[in-house]
Design a protein around this motif. Structure first.
Motif, PDB file in Angstrom:
ATOM      1  N   ARG A   1      -4.165   3.511  12.946  1.00  0.00           N
ATOM      2  CA  ARG A   1      -5.128   2.526  13.345  1.00  0.00           C
ATOM      3  C   ARG A   1      -4.450   1.538  14.094  1.00  0.00           C
TER       4      ARG A   1
ATOM      5  N   CYS B   1      -7.091   1.878   3.970  1.00  0.00           N
ATOM      6  CA  CYS B   1      -6.624   3.505   3.796  1.00  0.00           C
ATOM      7  C   CYS B   1      -7.362   4.207   2.796  1.00  0.00           C
TER       8      CYS B   1
ATOM      9  N   CYS C   1      -4.286   0.138   0.109  1.00  0.00           N
ATOM     10  CA  CYS C   1      -5.164  -0.868   0.589  1.00  0.00           C
ATOM     11  C   CYS C   1      -6.642  -0.335   0.753  1.00  0.00           C
TER      12      CYS C   1
ATOM     13  N   CYS D   1       0.247   3.066   3.840  1.00  0.00           N
ATOM     14  CA  CYS D   1       0.434   2.551   5.144  1.00  0.00           C
ATOM     15  C   CYS D   1       1.698   1.136   5.006  1.00  0.00           C
TER      16      CYS D   1
ATOM     17  N   CYS E   1       0.788  -1.231  -0.165  1.00  0.00           N
ATOM     18  CA  CYS E   1      -0.115   0.121   0.029  1.00  0.00           C
ATOM     19  C   CYS E   1       0.941   1.224  -0.130  1.00  0.00           C
TER      20      CYS E   1
END
Ligand SMILES: [Zn+2]
Length: 307
Positions: free
Chosen positions: A203, A99, A96, A59, A56
């Motif tokens: 997160r 995100c 992803c 992230c 990703c």
């Protein structure tokens, strides 16, 4: 997030053809244009996957087929629609699902949405730049690193333009934070801070994965330290024993910096500041251990220099 190189002047053929095909409709209907998902076909996806090593863009998690989405850095729809960038190569990122869902069609910028008519101040870009005396698109001004777009001072970091290491800091508990103090440079601070919140980079699962990586490094060094010190009195060749104990571990950490590894920003920061991030916690003010680890690191770095 890590810096990635993509040639903005070499879009995949399928994307280029698709754009040429849709260009007139796009300019006529603007944000009402029906974006054709087939244009982001397998070839486009495949190229993004390769450039990003299947990770990703925000992230740095490896993506399964299900989680893979194509993100428009500047949104093609929504309250601020950059419709003319919907098929623009420098505007497409592999991201992803998590995100992408978090970011949605938000794209905050520093400049105001509107400025008074006669002002020479910049405002948010709302239309494509056309070539002088023509209705033809200025193709260069569609690229994400062109001053026409950068002039609106976007907050979201772009991994193909910005160097994330200059903005993002990884704490030892795995959380991301701004590298820059707000007082030092407000715009830079905001860029880091808003990138983290827009894509939800703090997160729980991401914090956990980053922390696990750091803890894993720490445990490996700790284990080797204990073994080495236990057999200290039986050592004939101390340097060789140190090499045997630590070179593999240091090599392992360095290996995590490679493009295709997950969370390289975390590994990079841990390795660069290893005395602060790992040694300190392992030594707990024990000078013998501190000297041992410092010495082992020097040996390793010297060996890398020679090699
Ligand atoms: Zn992601």
């Amino acid at each position: 997030m890590r810096r990635v190189n993509k040639d903005f002047n070499a879009p995949p053929d399928a994307l280029q053809r698709g754009f040429e095909d849709k260009k007139n409709d796009l300019l006529k209907r603007k944000s009402d244009h029906q974006f054709d998902g087939r244009i982001y076909n397998n070839a486009v996806k495949q190229e993004l996957r390769e450039i990003y090593h299947n990770k990703c863009a925000y992230c740095e998690s490896v993506m399964s087929d299900d989680a893979f989405t194509i993100e428009h850095y500047r949104p093609k729809k929504g309250s601020y629609s950059y419709y003319w960038l919907g098929y623009e190569w420098s505007n497409l990122l592999p991201v992803c699902e998590k995100c992408n869902n978090s970011k949605g069609d938000r794209f905050p910028v520093e400049v105001p949405s509107r400025v008074s008519k006669n002002s020479d101040k910049k405002s948010r870009v709302k239309a494509p730049l056309l070539l002088p005396n023509s209705s033809e698109l200025d193709i260069d001004a569609m690229k994400a690193d062109h001053p026409y777009l950068l002039g609106e001072k976007p907050y979201l970091l772009h991994p193909e333009i910005d160097e994330p290491k200059d903005f993002l800091y990884v704490k030892s508990n795995g959380e991301l934070a701004s590298q820059i103090e707000k007082e030092e440079n407000k715009y830079h601070y905001e860029r880091a801070d808003q990138t983290i919140s827009l894509t939800n980079l703090n997160r729980q699962i991401l914090i956990l994965n980053r922390r696990k990586l750091i803890e894993n490094f720490e445990n490996l060094i700790k284990t080797q330290t204990v073994i080495l010190l236990k057999e200290k009195d039986n050592q004939h060749d101390w340097d060789s024993s140190i090499k045997l104990a630590f070179f593999g571990v240091f090599g392992f950490i360095e290996n995590q910096l490679k493009d295709d590894q997950e969370y390289t920003l975390t590994a990079w920061r841990t390795w660069r500041d290893i005395k602060e991030t790992l040694f300190k916690a392992i030594c707990k003010d024990n000078q013998e251990i501190e000297q041992l680890l410092d010495y082992a690191l020097d040996l390793y770095k010297n060996s890398r220099r020679v090699g």
